[in-house]
Design a protein around this motif. Structure first.
Motif, mmCIF file in Angstrom:
data_model
loop_
_atom_site.group_PDB
_atom_site.id
_atom_site.type_symbol
_atom_site.label_atom_id
_atom_site.label_comp_id
_atom_site.label_asym_id
_atom_site.label_seq_id
_atom_site.Cartn_x
_atom_site.Cartn_y
_atom_site.Cartn_z
ATOM 1 N N LYS A 108 0.791 -1.113 0.064
ATOM 2 C CA LYS A 108 -0.162 0.058 0.019
ATOM 3 C C LYS A 108 0.842 1.304 -0.052
ATOM 4 N N ARG B 288 1.477 6.149 14.544
ATOM 5 C CA ARG B 288 2.993 5.993 14.915
ATOM 6 C C ARG B 288 3.521 7.493 15.530
ATOM 7 N N LYS C 264 -3.591 -5.414 16.876
ATOM 8 C CA LYS C 264 -5.012 -5.055 16.875
ATOM 9 C C LYS C 264 -5.436 -3.829 16.163
ATOM 10 N N VAL D 254 -6.777 -0.078 16.469
ATOM 11 C CA VAL D 254 -6.791 1.292 17.524
ATOM 12 C C VAL D 254 -8.641 1.642 17.416
ATOM 13 N N GLY E 148 -4.277 2.450 4.613
ATOM 14 C CA GLY E 148 -4.503 1.577 5.519
ATOM 15 C C GLY E 148 -5.719 1.796 6.410
ATOM 16 N N ARG F 69 -9.972 -0.251 8.012
ATOM 17 C CA ARG F 69 -9.350 -1.532 8.347
ATOM 18 C C ARG F 69 -10.587 -2.261 8.849
ATOM 19 N N ASN G 123 -14.229 1.264 11.675
ATOM 20 C CA ASN G 123 -13.458 2.279 10.959
ATOM 21 C C ASN G 123 -14.445 3.102 9.725
ATOM 22 N N ARG H 269 11.159 -6.037 5.555
ATOM 23 C CA ARG H 269 10.940 -4.339 5.649
ATOM 24 C C ARG H 269 12.015 -3.654 6.235
ATOM 25 N N ARG I 185 10.017 -1.377 12.967
ATOM 26 C CA ARG I 185 8.636 -1.167 13.570
ATOM 27 C C ARG I 185 8.458 -2.608 14.760
ATOM 28 N N ARG J 17 -1.800 -9.984 12.828
ATOM 29 C CA ARG J 17 -2.412 -9.032 11.966
ATOM 30 C C ARG J 17 -3.140 -9.520 10.898
HETATM 31 N N1 LIG Z 1 -6.998 2.176 10.503
HETATM 32 C C1 LIG Z 1 -5.898 1.695 11.332
HETATM 33 C C2 LIG Z 1 -4.651 1.570 10.583
HETATM 34 C C3 LIG Z 1 -3.611 1.286 11.397
HETATM 35 N N2 LIG Z 1 -3.758 0.615 12.702
HETATM 36 C C4 LIG Z 1 -2.498 0.018 13.457
HETATM 37 O O1 LIG Z 1 -1.455 0.441 12.980
HETATM 38 C C5 LIG Z 1 -0.847 -0.653 12.485
HETATM 39 C C6 LIG Z 1 0.037 -0.526 11.201
HETATM 40 O O2 LIG Z 1 -1.015 -0.125 10.268
HETATM 41 P P1 LIG Z 1 -0.044 0.353 8.909
HETATM 42 O O3 LIG Z 1 -1.134 0.741 7.846
HETATM 43 O O4 LIG Z 1 1.117 1.134 8.824
HETATM 44 O O5 LIG Z 1 0.744 -1.385 8.520
HETATM 45 P P2 LIG Z 1 0.732 -1.798 7.151
HETATM 46 O O6 LIG Z 1 -0.387 -2.420 6.463
HETATM 47 O O7 LIG Z 1 1.349 -0.693 6.198
HETATM 48 O O8 LIG Z 1 1.752 -3.023 7.401
HETATM 49 C C7 LIG Z 1 -1.854 -1.721 12.305
HETATM 50 O O9 LIG Z 1 -1.525 -3.229 12.263
HETATM 51 C C8 LIG Z 1 -2.839 -1.447 13.179
HETATM 52 O O10 LIG Z 1 -2.613 -1.942 14.720
HETATM 53 C C9 LIG Z 1 -5.022 0.581 13.314
HETATM 54 O O11 LIG Z 1 -5.471 0.429 14.161
HETATM 55 N N3 LIG Z 1 -6.331 1.178 12.524
#
Ligand SMILES: Nc1ccn([C@@H]2O[C@H](COP(=O)(O)OP(=O)(O)O)[C@@H](O)[C@H]2O)c(=O)n1
Ligand SMILES: Nc1ncnc2c1ncn2[C@@H]1O[C@H](COP(=O)(O)OP(=O)(O)O)[C@@H](O)[C@H]1O
Ligand SMILES: [Mg+2]
Length: 231
Positions: A60, A83, A104, A106, A131, A134, A138, A170, A174, A185
């Protein structure tokens, strides 16, 4: 403390009679789209929102960077915002960190507030929301709080084995890029992502992209989706 105020209203203020604030009637507009290759024509007066979905490691973020470069979108990554919130030492930081560490999701209220603030601070009308959503929770929180629906939804479809391989390579330091958290995940992705995919598929907004191949090969599948847009 959370308020149901579309404070990105300055973005949506020109779209009083558009799909952004017509609630259920929005769907009628979309039902008329028969081909998934059709996208609405954006205008500078109203935001053009693309949701970017896919499992962890599906590419993504990588593809968002290419879309930004080619089509002038602003990249808003939900994970990056979370983050950044942790790094800023905010009150939510420790809860967000433990949630991410456990793989999980958020609470939507937190994530949507961060997305909303980010959109407000950006002087652009073309957004890639990476992202997110999810989960159905959301999705509904975004629609209710921001009062908008996405124009386009991209879904990077990638086999699990490939996603695991990419995440483990990666090397961004992280806390969630380890095999135990990845498994969690992927389980959560499998459980919560499909209702969102089905929802947008039924509304003719979904563009499913096979995410296996080189970065450039995949981008060549993405490019035609946005071809009607100028930079
Ligand atoms: N809408 C979202 C996006 C991310 N997150 C959290 O943030 C983590 C990292 O998201 P990310 O989009 O950076 O991860 P990737 O799919 O890019 O690896 C997720 O595994 C969730 O724990 C969330 O809780 N809700
Ligand atoms: N098509 C691809 N083939 C191989 N590796 C890729 C591809 N796209 C991205 N990657 C790499 O895989 C990892 C995860 O990509 P990323 O864009 O961060 O995915 P996501 O945001 O979906 O988690 C990164 O190290 C990235 O460089
Ligand atoms: Mg990412």
């Amino acid at each position: 403390m959370w308020r149901r105020v579309a404070s990105v209203s300055h973005l949506f203020s020109h779209s009083k009679s558009t799909k952004f604030n017509q609630g259920a009637s929005t769907f009628k507009i979309w039902e008329t789209f028969t081909s998934e290759s059709e996208i609405p024509t954006p205008s500078k007066g109203s935001p053009f929102v693309t949701f970017v979905l896919g499992g962890p490691g599906s590419g993504k973020g990588t593809q968002c960077a290419k879309i930004v470069e080619a089509f002038g979108f602003t990249h808003v990554s939900a994970g990056d915002l979370l983050r950044r919130e942790i790094a800023s030492g905010s009150a939510y930081g420790s809860v967000i960190l433990s949630t991410i560490r456990e793989g999980k999701i958020v609470p939507s209220q937190v994530t949507v507030e961060l997305i909303q603030k980010e959109m407000e601070s950006i002087d652009n009308y073309k957004f890639l929301i990476d992202g997110f959503p999810r989960s159905e929770e959301n999705r509904k929180a975004f629609e209710q709080t921001i009062g908008a629906e996405p124009d386009v939804v991209l879904f990077f479809d990638c086999p699990e084995q490939e996603m695991v391989k990419r995440v483990l390579n990666r090397n961004q330091g992280r806390v969630d890029d380890n095999i135990d958290t990845i498994k969690k995940r992927l389980e959560i992705f499998d459980e919560l992502n499909w209702p969102v995919i089905n929802y947008y598929s039924q509304r003719g907004k979904l563009h499913k992209i096979n995410a296996v191949g080189t970065v450039d090969e995949i981008f060549e599948k993405v490019r035609p989706i946005f071809a009607p847009l100028s930079k």
